[in-house]
Structures are given as C-alpha cells and as structure tokens.
Design an enzyme around this catalytic site. Structure first.
Site, short mmCIF file in Angstrom:
data_model
loop_
_atom_site.label_atom_id
_atom_site.label_comp_id
_atom_site.label_asym_id
_atom_site.label_seq_id
_atom_site.Cartn_x
_atom_site.Cartn_y
_atom_site.Cartn_z
N GLY A 120 39.10 45.67 40.15
CA GLY A 120 38.63 44.80 39.08
C GLY A 120 37.18 44.38 39.20
O GLY A 120 36.67 43.66 38.36
N THR A 124 34.66 51.67 39.10
CA THR A 124 34.80 52.85 38.26
C THR A 124 33.75 52.85 37.14
O THR A 124 33.16 53.89 36.84
CB THR A 124 36.22 52.91 37.66
OG1 THR A 124 37.17 52.95 38.73
CG2 THR A 124 36.39 54.13 36.79
N SER A 172 42.81 50.30 37.33
CA SER A 172 42.58 50.36 38.77
C SER A 172 42.74 51.79 39.30
O SER A 172 43.76 52.44 39.04
CB SER A 172 43.57 49.44 39.49
OG SER A 172 43.43 49.54 40.88
N SER A 173 41.74 52.27 40.01
CA SER A 173 41.83 53.59 40.64
C SER A 173 42.82 53.51 41.80
O SER A 173 42.62 52.74 42.73
CB SER A 173 40.47 54.04 41.17
OG SER A 173 39.54 54.16 40.11
N GLY A 375 38.48 49.14 47.36
CA GLY A 375 37.95 48.07 48.20
C GLY A 375 39.03 47.48 49.07
O GLY A 375 40.23 47.80 48.96
N GLU A 377 41.87 45.37 50.36
CA GLU A 377 42.95 44.78 49.57
C GLU A 377 43.78 43.80 50.40
O GLU A 377 44.23 44.14 51.50
CB GLU A 377 43.88 45.85 49.00
CG GLU A 377 43.27 46.62 47.85
CD GLU A 377 44.29 47.46 47.09
OE1 GLU A 377 43.91 48.03 46.04
OE2 GLU A 377 45.45 47.54 47.53
#
Length: 870
Positions: A120, A124, A172-173, A375, A377
């Site tokens: 978020g 991307t 989200s990737s 990133g 998490e």
C-alpha cells in the site's frame, strides 16, 4: 522582463535550499538534527502537507503515498527532468530514473533501482512511473516502439496473475519482481527480462477475511464474454466458487475488474500470445475454480469419494481421484494440485513474456534493473509467507548498508580524508540466524520436512528451541521471561529483526515448505491435454528420484542469486511509505510512519550517508557558485580551483572543524555552515538585482535622446573629431565595442561625452571641440553597462547589443543608437529565482511591451530574447 543569473554548476543541490523555511529541507542529509527521529518525521510531515511527497536522503528517494492524483507525472514533467542534473530540480521519481539512465549512458555500466516499502506504500505505481518515463524520454524507432509497448503492457498481465486485494492494499503484489530493461549503445530500450520470486500460491486456496484471490479470477468472470464463459463452464457470479469467497469481498468498489480485463486482453495481443496460448491459459484459470468446488465424502471403507460430479467434466484427467485417500488427504491433494498448477503457470507466464521481450542482437547491452519487492510485513498473524518476505528484507537491508558504506568509504579514501567508523546496526547476525547452513532456521525447517517419521509444526518448534534457543534474536514462550511469555502463544516463535520484533505462528510451516505433489498426481498432470500444463509438468520429473528442494531453500537460493545480480550494478533506492491505514489523503499517522521509517532503515541510511559531512562538492562547482562572496575570487579566479576555494572559505570565515579539503572536493560537516553560505549567496544575488534600481545616489535624468542615425560619412567625421578633441568619448567607444565587461563590475563613466543628435540631415560637427548640443547620454549618468546578445522576436536571430543602465532608465543600445528604453518608474517590482536557472524577473505593467532578458553572472553575458513578459 526576466534576467537570468546563470549558475553553471553540474549538481545544484543548493539551488532550492532557501525553500527550507517553508517546506522543510529537500534532502534529509541537510537536516541539522540528523540523528533525531522526531526531526526526521517533522520534516517529512511538513513536506507531505504541502503535497511534496518526495524527499531525498542523498541519492535515496523517500516517497510518501498521497492517496490522490497529483499533477506531477505529465509528459511536461518528464521533459522537465530529462537530462537535468540530479539536484537541479525538486526531488522526484523522474530524477532517480533520469540519473540512472544518464550515468548508464555516459559510463556504459549497469544500474538497478530498488523500490521497497510495505503493501500500500506505492511500490508498484513507482515501478510503472519509471517504465513510463523511459518509454517517453528514450530514443525510439517504429521497431523499438513495439519493445516499449511490451515492456509497459507486461505490467497489467503480471498484476492480474500476481496481485490481489489485501487488507492493506487493493493491488498488492503477492510476488517479488525484478525486471532488467536492456538498452543499446544509443540509449534506446531494445529488450527486457523478468525474474519473479515467491508467488503466494497459498492465496489460490485460502484468503483471510477482507481479502481476495488473484485479480485474474474476478476479471475473467466479470469481463469475459458470454461465449468464453460458456466454453469454460463458468458462471459470471463469483459467489459460486469456493476459492473466491473465503474473504467475503469478491466485489470491491475501488476495483474495476471489467475494465482491467480489457487491458489484459489487449496486452496479450501486444505481448505476442497466440490464441492457443490464451485458450489454454484461461482453461487453467477455470480449472482451478472448478477444482475448488469439488467436495469429498467418506465411503464405507473410509476413502474419499465425490457424490456430486458436476465439476468433473470440466477438469481434464480426473483419474487423480481414484487413489484411496481419506477425506482430509483428498482435500489436501485437491488444494495441492490447485496451488501447483497456478504457481507453475505463473512461472510459464513470466517465461512467455521474457520470450516476447528478448533481444536477439548479440551486441553488448547495458541494463537498468527495477526491483519491486514486498516490504517488511507484520500482520496480526504472521505465517511462512511473512517469514520469507521479512528474510528477504533483511538481506536487502544488509545490501543497502554495505553498498552505502562501501561508496562512502571509497569516496573518503579517494579524497585522502581519514575514514571515521560509523556506528550502525549490522543485521548480518539475523541473516545468519535464518540462512546459515545446518544451523539456521531454514536448514532446521528442511530437516524436519525431510526426516523419516512423523514431523509436525510443534516438533519443528521444539527443534528450533534446541538448536537456536540461545540466540539473542530468537525467543519462544518456553524460553521467554515471565513478562514476555504472556504475548507469545505455545505454537509461536519470535524473531528480533532489524526493524523490530515479529511473532510467527509455526502452524503450516512444514506444509507450505514441502509443497509436494503425490507422484500419481504428477503423472496425471504430465499427461494433461492442456499444452501449458504439459510444459509445466515434464515427464522427465517422474524419472528424477531426487527429492526436490523445499520452498524455503528455493527462495533462499534465488535470493542469493538476486543479491549477486544487484552487487554487480550501480544502485539507486526508492523507499515508499504508507502515511495511514485508511488510504486517506492528507492524513499523516505518526506512529505508523515512525514504524516504517525504522524498518526501512532510513535513519541508519541517513547516519551512514552523513558520515560526518553533510555536503561535499567538487572544487570547481563550489567556486563557480559562491565566488561572488569573496573579492579575491570575484568575478574570476585564475588559479587552481582548490586554492580559490581555500581563499573563499577563509574570507567567509569557516572554522577548521566545519570543513575538510579533499583532493578534488570540499567536505562541509554541518548543514548550518552550508545554509549560512547559501543565505549569503542569496543576499548577494538580491543585492546585485536591487542595485540596478536603488544602489546609486540620485543623478540628473537623461537630458535628451538620440533622435536619428547620421550617414556613414557624418558618423566617421564625428568619431574622428572626438578622437582628436582629446575628450573621453574614446572611453565610451571602448565600452560600446567591448565584450569583456562583467555583471556586477559597475562602470562609473564621469565626464563621458557622447555624440550630439544633430540638427538635421546636413548638419556638420565641430571637429575639434567637445559637443555642447543634445547628447546621447550626459556626463555622470552611466551606472552600469554590459554587452548582451539580443534575439529577434521572429526567428530568434542574434544581434550584438549593449545594456546601459542609468539612475532612471535602462537602454538597449546598438553601438551609439538607442534601441529600447525602460523607465524605472513603470516597474512594479523585482523578483529573483531560488533555483540555479538564475532568473531575475522585473515586473512591468501588462500594457507596457517589454522583452525578456537573461544574464549570466559568471560570464557577464546578457541575452535579450524576443518575448513579452509582464
């Protein structure tokens, strides 16, 4: 009217420093309290509230997601940053992209841009913006346009199959992506290659509440035409499919699945997918949905059977269900097949795109790599996926610190300045805890997965306690003190990462790490009628009796390969920050951002980047900018630049502890020293501009104007008369013909006599006496004069002119002929730019036709452009 005060520095970090009072500092390196996290956050907040979402730490870019559209990504903006030196303009993603591109072209070496941040934060989108920048600004041909289209359109395809809505991000990737963009010797993009990492296969069969499966499933149902859905045996309603409704949010208001489907379908045609490829690909997507709807019951022998065969006809080779399994194992097998099919299909998809992007030319290419990686998490419940993701971030943080430290140390050594060790947290100890052979957590996990006998998640946890229980960064409930024990469950273990503590639930670690298919299931898939499935599951696998690598080991090895790739390239970094959890524009959540600043390692990077010195510049650049602050260096310094800088800083009053002089650069320790120097420079610029109007004592107004130009014969006679008269009009003539005057070098021309206007066509001059009639410019009226070049309004043809300033007016003169007059009384004000464009704007009434004038402080040149400006 605008006067350009040109500063010919190559890297004008200083040009916007005066904006610091309004919007903080543009570069955290110039933050006086650089060790204060509070000062860091205050500066970030101040800029964010002004919609300035980008801030530098040296050459690292910090980006805060605005959660709204900003008009900073236009083609005009792209062209603005194209070819501009890195610190010349305010911080921007385009500056990072352009800097990497220019250095690659000039030095012919490879680069990478690492984009990181939590879900978020805008990773991307940043990756897309960089790709778009290269697509617009790089050289192109019709053939190269095809490559660009494929590079750009590979994104929506990979997002459809690899991205999903999560609690934190609607797009989200759920995989890591590294893309190499290949450039030829002209700097044109000619190809690309993509590597993918750790696709989150578990999402195919399970989603948390509030989350969705991968986008492609919903796009197909929402956007696929009726005939396609009928052929695949699908209904348009996602509520009909068990794999799509576990998160209870199949429909999301902010996601337009129908429109995204159109983009994906268009992309397939550009990326060179055949209709057969597309048919097989969507057949696999549909098969996964049908698999999820298969339900098992137990027969009299305890074996799993299917009562309702509705889904059977849509799944090829259902003989996989003939083998005697209990109900639990049958469901496990079903989900294992779905995950394996989807995971390998995603790998096939990446390889297919790579085939489309491949450049067949064998000549050497340079590359710019884009790494868009998940990133750090920290969720409410952290499982195997978060463990792998956070291990990846540990490795990338280690790489960042090592490469930054290395670059700093190399610069100090090259400059002959003593290197002072910089305190920082070395997270190698955590990387070793995870990856060390035979002793690390991954090795222990693999050992439990591969050993004979019954292994469970709890036996894995016990083995961890036995082998790494004494490690300072590892703790379980059993090992914790009484206070910590309350926050750890019996099935949890906790790691103290560089970014803070993360508690992992060990349940599911063994299953997700094994990710093995029963041999009979592989046999079925190897003989599938679907061409893609046959490519993904090769018969040769059945002959290989060696146990395949576990998921964690595969990930560790691919991560090691990635680190090797990155270590061979020049780095650039983009750190993305999510300002709040609600995706709300303008909201700045201090607690959330403080946490991200910590786990992104921004304070560590800042401390390393400062390395004792906030600022360093080559002598030539420093002298060029600030030479006007010292009489000995202004307007020109004719000796070595290093000696000029030494004279300059001594005149300014630098103290020994404030700076060091290297072989080619000056190093300034404190931002306040630089700010004081910059403030003095800004004051000097304003003084030069204001002196044009207010600096000199009043003198009489211009008594007359030159009314006409005499013929060539008359002009020659007057000039000769002036020379023989012994007056000082020869000085004026020298000024009028000279090109050596410098801006700021004020010329006092006392008793200068000019040519009279004459009384008519036949008037004759008095050859041996000073002229007493109407004069061009009377005695003592000159305040300033400098040579300029005037550009015609049409065609911009250059004309040699002089700019003459008196107490009351400015004149543009062609030799002895006044071409233009601007009365000071008509001026409304004067402004100077704080950038290195050096523009000074003189404001005149709108109905007063004026011309734009640009002046170069360093060379004394002044250019008159044929443009109107108010």
């Amino acid at each position: 009217m605008a006067l350009g005060l040109e500063d010919n520095t190559d890297e004008n970090m200083e040009g916007a420093l005066i904006a610091r009072d309004r919007v903080g500092v543009q570069d955290f390196v110039l933050l006086d309290s650089h060790t204060s996290e509070t000062a860091f956050l205050n500066n970030l907040r101040k800029r964010y509230q002004e919609n300035l979402i980008y801030t530098y730490i040296g050459t690292l870019l910090v980006s805060v997601n605005p959660y709204k559209e900003l008009d900073i990504y236009t083609v005009t903006q792209m062209q603005l940053y194209r070819g501009v030196n890195f610190f010349e303009l305010p911080p921007h993603l385009y500056a990072i992209a352009d800097n990497a591109y220019r250095v690659m072209c000039s030095e012919y070496n490879n680069h990478f841009i690492l984009i990181s941040g939590e879900s978020g934060a805008g990773k991307t989108e940043a990756s897309k913006k960089i790709l778009q920048y290269y697509a617009v600004t790089c050289p192109t041909t019709e053939q190269l346009q095809i490559v660009r289209d494929r590079l750009l359109l590979s994104n929506p395809v990979l997002e459809a199959f690899g991205n999903a809505k999560t609690l934190r991000n609607d797009n989200s990737s759920r995989f890591g992506k590294y893309m190499d963009i290949q450039f030829d010797f002209k700097g044109a993009p000619v190809g690309g290659h993509i590597l993918s990492y750790l696709i989150e296969k578990s999402r195919v069969v399970h989603q948390n509440h509030g989350e969705r499966n991968f986008h492609i499933f919903y796009q197909l149902l929402e956007g696929g035409d009726k005939d396609l859905l009928c052929w695949l045996g699908l209904e348009r309603n996602p509520q009909k499919y068990a794999y799509l409704i576990q998160g209870r949010c199949a429909k999301v208001f902010s996601i337009n699945d129908k429109n995204d489907w159109k983009i994906v379908r268009k992309a397939f045609s550009i990326i060179d997918f055949t209709e057969k490829d597309i048919e097989h690909l969507f057949g696999i997507v549909a098969s996964v949905l049908h698999l999820g709807n298969i339900q098992f019951e137990e027969d009299s022998n305890g074996h799993a059977i299917i009562r309702d065969g509705t889904q059977i006809k849509w799944i090829s080779k259902v003989s996989l269900l003939r083998y005697p399994l209990n109900v639990d194992l049958a469901f496990y097998a079903r989900d294992a097949v779905a995950k394996a099919i989807y995971g390998r299909t995603f790998t096939w998809l990446v390889n297919k795109i790579n085939g489309s992007l491949a450049n067949k030319d064998s000549t050497r290419k340079t590359v710019i790599g884009l790494l868009d990686i998940y990133g750090f998490e920290v969720l409410d419940t952290n499982s195997f996926e978060q463990f792998c993701i956070n291990y990846c971030n540990e490795k990338l943080q280690q790489l960042l610190i090592e490469m930054t430290l290395k670059a700093e140390q190399e610069e100090y050594e090259l400059e002959g300045i003593e290197w002072e060790p910089i305190p920082y947290f070395n997270n190698k100890i955590i990387c070793d805890l995870v990856e060390q052979k035979h002793k690390g957590i991954i090795s222990i996990l693999d050992e439990e997965c591969l050993r004979p006998g019954e292994a469970t998640d709890l036996s894995f946890l016990e083995k961890l306690e036995e082998k790494v229980g004494d490690h300072a960064h590892f703790v379980t409930r059993k090992l914790a003190d009484q206070k910590t024990r309350k926050s750890i469950d019996w099935v949890d273990f906790r790691l103290l990462h560089y970014a803070g503590e993360v508690t992992y639930c060990a349940v599911g670690f063994l299953e997700k790490n094994n990710d093995l298919l029963y041999r009979n299931l592989k046999e079925v898939l190897c003989n599938s009628k679907n061409g893609i499935i046959r490519e993904c599951f090769l018969l040769s696998e059945l002959d290989n009796r060696r146990r395949p690598e576990t998921v964690a080991t595969q990930f560790k090895n691919s991560l090691m390969s990635l680190i090797e790739i990155l270590m061979s390239k020049e780095p650039s970094y983009v750190r993305c920050i999510k300002p709040n959890e609600n995706k709300e524009p303008g909201k700045f959540d201090d607690y959330l951002i403080r946490h991200q600043v910590k786990y992104l390692g921004l304070m560590e990077h800042l401390r390393v980047r400062r390395a004792g010195f906030a600022y360093r510049r080559k002598y030539e650049l420093f002298l060029q900018r600030y030479k006007s602050l010292c009489p000995a260096t202004w307007p020109h310094w004719h000796g070595p630049a290093a000696e000029g800088v030494e004279r300059l800083i001594k005149h300014i009053g630098y103290k020994p502890e404030e700076y060091k002089l290297g072989r080619t650069k000056i190093f300034i320790r404190f931002p306040k020293t630089l700010f004081a120097t910059e403030d003095a420079f800004e004051f000097r610029k304003h003084l030069l501009a204001m002196s044009l109007l207010f600096f000199f004592l009043p003198v009489s107004r211009l008594q007359a104007k030159y009314k006409g130009c005499l013929g060539k014969r008359e002009y020659q006679k007057k000039r000769e008369a002036g020379r023989s008269s012994g007056t000082e009009d020869s000085l004026l003539q020298a000024v009028l013909s000279s090109r050596s005057c410098c801006f700021g070098r004020f010329l006092w021309l006392a008793s200068v006599l000019a040519w009279p206007a004459g009384t008519g066509k036949g008037s004759e001059p008095c050859s041996r006496a000073p002229w007493q009639g109407e004069t061009l410019i009377p005695p003592r009226c000159f305040q300033y004069v400098t040579p300029v070049i005037k550009y015609d309004r049409n065609g911009f043809k250059p004309r040699d002119r002089l700019l003459v300033l008196t107490q009351s007016s400015a004149y543009v003169v062609e030799m002895a002929k006044i071409k233009q007059k601007i009365d000071y009384a008509t001026l409304k004000g004067i402004s100077t730019s704080n950038l290195s464009d050096g523009i000074v704007v003189i404001h005149v009434p709108e109905d007063n036709k004026q011309k734009v004038e640009n002046c170069d402080v360093a060379t004394g040149g002044l250019w008159l452009e044929a443009r109107a400006c108010s």
